[in-house]
Write a protein that holds these residues in place. Sequence first.
Motif, short mmCIF file in Angstrom:
data_model
loop_
_atom_site.label_atom_id
_atom_site.label_comp_id
_atom_site.label_asym_id
_atom_site.label_seq_id
_atom_site.Cartn_x
_atom_site.Cartn_y
_atom_site.Cartn_z
N THR A 54 15.16 8.29 -6.89
CA THR A 54 14.19 8.61 -6.12
C THR A 54 12.57 8.39 -6.39
N ILE A 55 12.18 8.70 -7.96
CA ILE A 55 11.39 8.29 -8.01
C ILE A 55 11.09 6.63 -8.38
N ALA A 56 11.81 6.15 -8.10
CA ALA A 56 11.51 4.61 -8.09
C ALA A 56 10.91 3.75 -6.84
N LEU A 57 12.27 4.45 -6.19
CA LEU A 57 11.57 4.51 -4.27
C LEU A 57 9.79 4.43 -4.47
N LYS A 58 9.65 6.31 -4.40
CA LYS A 58 8.77 6.72 -4.09
C LYS A 58 7.51 5.28 -4.55
N ILE A 59 7.62 4.75 -5.81
CA ILE A 59 6.96 4.41 -6.61
C ILE A 59 6.77 3.07 -5.43
N LEU A 60 7.87 2.55 -5.47
CA LEU A 60 8.13 1.41 -4.69
C LEU A 60 7.19 1.70 -2.95
N MET A 61 6.86 2.68 -2.70
CA MET A 61 6.80 2.34 -0.86
C MET A 61 5.48 3.37 -1.88
N ALA A 62 5.08 3.74 -2.62
CA ALA A 62 3.07 4.22 -2.68
C ALA A 62 2.17 2.55 -3.51
N GLY A 63 3.44 2.28 -3.98
CA GLY A 63 2.70 0.33 -4.27
C GLY A 63 2.20 0.07 -3.34
N THR A 64 3.18 -0.56 -2.27
CA THR A 64 3.26 -1.56 -1.24
C THR A 64 2.70 -1.16 -0.07
N GLY A 65 2.65 0.62 -0.24
CA GLY A 65 1.54 1.36 0.59
C GLY A 65 0.30 1.18 0.45
N LEU A 66 -0.10 0.86 -0.96
CA LEU A 66 -1.87 0.91 -1.61
C LEU A 66 -2.20 -1.03 -0.99
N VAL A 67 -1.31 -1.21 -1.51
CA VAL A 67 -1.16 -2.50 -0.82
C VAL A 67 -2.05 -2.63 0.61
N PHE A 68 -1.13 -2.16 1.58
CA PHE A 68 -2.05 -2.16 2.89
C PHE A 68 -3.32 -1.85 3.46
N VAL A 69 -3.47 -0.25 2.43
CA VAL A 69 -4.59 0.45 2.57
C VAL A 69 -5.41 -0.93 1.87
N GLY A 70 -5.76 -1.76 1.20
CA GLY A 70 -6.94 -2.59 0.76
C GLY A 70 -6.54 -3.72 2.34
N TYR A 71 -5.76 -3.89 2.21
CA TYR A 71 -5.59 -5.05 3.25
C TYR A 71 -6.35 -4.77 4.69
N VAL A 72 -6.27 -2.95 4.92
CA VAL A 72 -6.83 -2.79 6.33
C VAL A 72 -8.04 -2.44 6.11
N LEU A 73 -8.64 -2.13 4.62
CA LEU A 73 -10.22 -2.21 4.03
C LEU A 73 -10.85 -3.30 4.57
N LEU A 74 -10.25 -4.42 4.54
CA LEU A 74 -10.44 -5.14 4.09
C LEU A 74 -11.04 -5.93 5.77
N HIS A 75 -9.63 -5.97 6.13
CA HIS A 75 -9.79 -6.23 8.17
C HIS A 75 -10.89 -5.35 8.82
#
Length: 235
Positions: A17-38
């Motif tokens: 569960t912790i690994a899944l949460k870290i995966l979702m948090a990490g990929t989510g932050l990638v999307f945050v960076g992208y939408v800010l640039l977009h």
Amino acid sequence: MATTSAPPRPATARRTTIALKILMAGTGLVFVGYVLLHMYGNLKALAGEEAFNTYAEHLRTFGEPMLPYGGLLWAVRIVLLLSLVGHAYAAFSLWARAGNARRSKYAAGRTALRTAWMRWGGVFLLLFVAWHLLHFTILKISPNAGANGPDVENNPYRLVVASFQVPWMTLLYVLAMLALALHLAHGVFSAQQTLGWTGTQKAYRRARLIGNATALVVAGGFLLPPLAILFGLIK
């Protein structure tokens, strides 16, 4: 002869569960960076046709000759696609685990509402992204293209203007940005929580503030150009 027993199942489940949460948090932050640039790129429309089209072309020529034409865009698309797969996998896995866990009626009700909101909001955003790609990248379609001169599909600025002069297309975009804002407000906060940045009451409030501020900035920034076009401020 002594044998090593397998670790307890609850401990393994917690680690997963912790690994899944870290995966979702990490990929989510990638999307945050992208939408800010977009969002930053979309705001170029407020500066006029030349500024917007120059920016759009620069995205394709960035890094030449070290990168091929459009190389940066393809690299970004690959990273986003991998992040999307990881994010969706982690999200659905965690939702399945949460659904199987025992909770009090009150906690279960609150969690179910929040989970449904994030789940169906995420599905709507996924469908919107597919439409968005067809609209502006793959097919370059607009029901109002003919009113904005010939060869609109090869002029990014004119295509954007033609698109958001159509009320239902702008409404669809507004709904998508509202869904994105709700997704970001909860997702950015949850990512900080997963990464251990909410250990104190002050840090918890700060994480909430960052989540809400990110949602407001991104949704507001994305909505400025289409609303300006719809109300005739950009032509």
